[in-house]
Design a protein around this motif. Structure first.
Motif, PDB file in Angstrom:
ATOM      1  N   PHE A  73      -1.153  47.234 -86.269  1.00  0.00           N
ATOM      2  CA  PHE A  73       0.239  47.189 -86.728  1.00  0.00           C
ATOM      3  C   PHE A  73       0.313  46.368 -88.008  1.00  0.00           C
ATOM      4  N   GLN A  74       0.888  46.962 -89.052  1.00  0.00           N
ATOM      5  CA  GLN A  74       1.034  46.266 -90.326  1.00  0.00           C
ATOM      6  C   GLN A  74       2.473  45.817 -90.511  1.00  0.00           C
ATOM      7  N   LEU A  75       2.626  44.546 -90.856  1.00  0.00           N
ATOM      8  CA  LEU A  75       3.932  43.980 -91.172  1.00  0.00           C
ATOM      9  C   LEU A  75       3.798  43.267 -92.512  1.00  0.00           C
ATOM     10  N   GLY A  76       4.248  43.897 -93.571  1.00  0.00           N
ATOM     11  CA  GLY A  76       4.054  43.322 -94.902  1.00  0.00           C
ATOM     12  C   GLY A  76       2.580  43.237 -95.232  1.00  0.00           C
ATOM     13  N   ASP A  77       2.093  42.039 -95.559  1.00  0.00           N
ATOM     14  CA  ASP A  77       0.681  41.883 -95.902  1.00  0.00           C
ATOM     15  C   ASP A  77      -0.155  41.364 -94.728  1.00  0.00           C
TER      16      ASP A  77
ATOM     17  N   ILE B 128       8.138  51.176 -86.759  1.00  0.00           N
ATOM     18  CA  ILE B 128       8.952  50.708 -85.652  1.00  0.00           C
ATOM     19  C   ILE B 128       9.247  49.222 -85.855  1.00  0.00           C
ATOM     20  N   ASP B 129      10.511  48.885 -85.933  1.00  0.00           N
ATOM     21  CA  ASP B 129      10.934  47.493 -86.169  1.00  0.00           C
ATOM     22  C   ASP B 129      10.281  46.877 -87.396  1.00  0.00           C
ATOM     23  N   GLY B 130      10.030  47.698 -88.403  1.00  0.00           N
ATOM     24  CA  GLY B 130       9.409  47.203 -89.630  1.00  0.00           C
ATOM     25  C   GLY B 130       7.895  47.206 -89.613  1.00  0.00           C
ATOM     26  N   PHE B 131       7.282  47.502 -88.473  1.00  0.00           N
ATOM     27  CA  PHE B 131       5.824  47.575 -88.351  1.00  0.00           C
ATOM     28  C   PHE B 131       5.362  49.002 -88.652  1.00  0.00           C
ATOM     29  N   VAL B 132       4.345  49.111 -89.495  1.00  0.00           N
ATOM     30  CA  VAL B 132       3.719  50.415 -89.733  1.00  0.00           C
ATOM     31  C   VAL B 132       2.567  50.574 -88.743  1.00  0.00           C
ATOM     32  N   VAL B 133       2.565  51.671 -88.016  1.00  0.00           N
ATOM     33  CA  VAL B 133       1.530  51.937 -87.024  1.00  0.00           C
ATOM     34  C   VAL B 133       0.315  52.550 -87.711  1.00  0.00           C
ATOM     35  N   ILE B 134      -0.867  51.997 -87.429  1.00  0.00           N
ATOM     36  CA  ILE B 134      -2.120  52.501 -87.993  1.00  0.00           C
ATOM     37  C   ILE B 134      -3.021  52.891 -86.827  1.00  0.00           C
ATOM     38  N   ALA B 135      -3.286  54.171 -86.669  1.00  0.00           N
ATOM     39  CA  ALA B 135      -4.190  54.624 -85.614  1.00  0.00           C
ATOM     40  C   ALA B 135      -5.620  54.253 -85.996  1.00  0.00           C
ATOM     41  N   THR B 136      -6.293  53.495 -85.118  1.00  0.00           N
ATOM     42  CA  THR B 136      -7.650  53.019 -85.399  1.00  0.00           C
ATOM     43  C   THR B 136      -8.545  53.231 -84.185  1.00  0.00           C
ATOM     44  N   PRO B 137      -8.799  54.468 -83.790  1.00  0.00           N
ATOM     45  CA  PRO B 137      -9.696  54.701 -82.655  1.00  0.00           C
ATOM     46  C   PRO B 137     -11.099  54.193 -82.957  1.00  0.00           C
ATOM     47  N   GLY B 138     -11.827  53.889 -81.917  1.00  0.00           N
ATOM     48  CA  GLY B 138     -13.185  53.377 -82.064  1.00  0.00           C
ATOM     49  C   GLY B 138     -13.515  52.484 -80.888  1.00  0.00           C
TER      50      GLY B 138
END
Length: 271
Positions: free
Chosen positions: A139-143, A121-131
């Protein structure tokens, strides 16, 4: 391994990268450190805001001023009050689209777009991190990875029953360990500039803590109240409640791993 920073300014964004600014809310405390970090990310058409923070008008006004109100999207890492209270007001005032894992937030605000693992979404990769929370996202944006409350530099993340899950937390740490990145931007406290090394140390520390708890109930089976007293000593009522929920989450993980069992109210280790 944990570290802090000098008291940050309030109301004035700090430049993190050429596209990212950090704005710290004035809700500092035992669980929030200096306050919630709101991140303002410049995109092709305006701004993306990550975690608007508490219902603090001065903080929300600072977000609007820094972005000129040109906010296209609001991303939520997880539905805890210190991260989302201001979301509905900011979305209404700016016209931004509100995106989160859940269809509605705990305070009743409806989400415009639900997010799931690996969506973009808008260049952000969503990473589900429950805990830390069942609905937690990074949210990952590049590095760069915006880690919310899943990983923080200043203190270990709280994993509290009933919403927190120690097994999911460890699995999510392992997931982030496999993703190449150069910078973690947490929901509270300073940036982490050697992410892989930090996550590795965090996993090792968490395993040591889990083993220490197993050793404790192997030597002397006990109920959670006794375990908390032996582990933490004298605490304020608020902090004792947090410790109780923390130990409870760890014991449930040990039970799920087949390493502990609860007999009535007493926990004992299994070989």
């Amino acid at each position: 391994m944990f570290f802090s920073e000098p008291e940050p300014p309030r109301g004035t964004p700090m430049q993190v990268t050429d596209r990212i600014q950090r704005l710290v809310a004035g809700n500092g405390g035992a669980m929030t450190h200096h306050g919630t970090n709101t991140y303002l990310v410049a995109v092709e058409r305006g701004w993306v805001v990550i975690d608007p923070g508490p219902d603090d008008q001065s903080h929300l006004d600072a977000i609007m001023f820094a972005t000129g109100g040109k906010i296209g999207r609001i991303l939520i890492t997880h539905d805890h009050r210190d991260h989302v209270e201001g979301a509905a007001w900011l979305a209404r005032e700016s016209g931004a689209n509100l995106a989160a894992a859940r269809a509605s937030l705990a305070q009743g605000d409806q989400v415009d777009q639900r997010l799931s693992d690996n969506s973009v979404i808008d260049g952000f990769v969503v990473i589900a991190t429950p805990g830390h929370a069942a609905d937690h996202l990074c949210f990952q944006l590049g590095d760069v990875i915006f880690t919310g409350d899943h990983i923080m530099a200043w203190a270990p993340t709280s994993v509290l029953q009933p919403d927190g899950d120690a097994r999911s937390y460890m699995e999510s740490l392992g997931k982030l360990l496999q993703i190449r990145s150069k910078l973690f931007l947490p929901g509270h406290g300073p940036a982490i500039r050697n992410p892989r090394k930090f996550v590795g140390a965090l996993i090792a520390r968490t395993r040591e803590r889990e083993q220490a708890l197993w050793d404790q109930i192997a030597n002397a089976p006990a109920d959670i109240d006794h375990i908390v007293t032996e582990s933490y000593g004298t605490l304020s009522p608020e902090m004792r409640g947090i410790a109780h929920r923390t130990i409870g989450a760890l014991l449930l993980k040990l039970a799920g791993d087949g390493r502990a069992v609860c007999d009535g109210a007493r926990w004992r280790a299994l070989q």
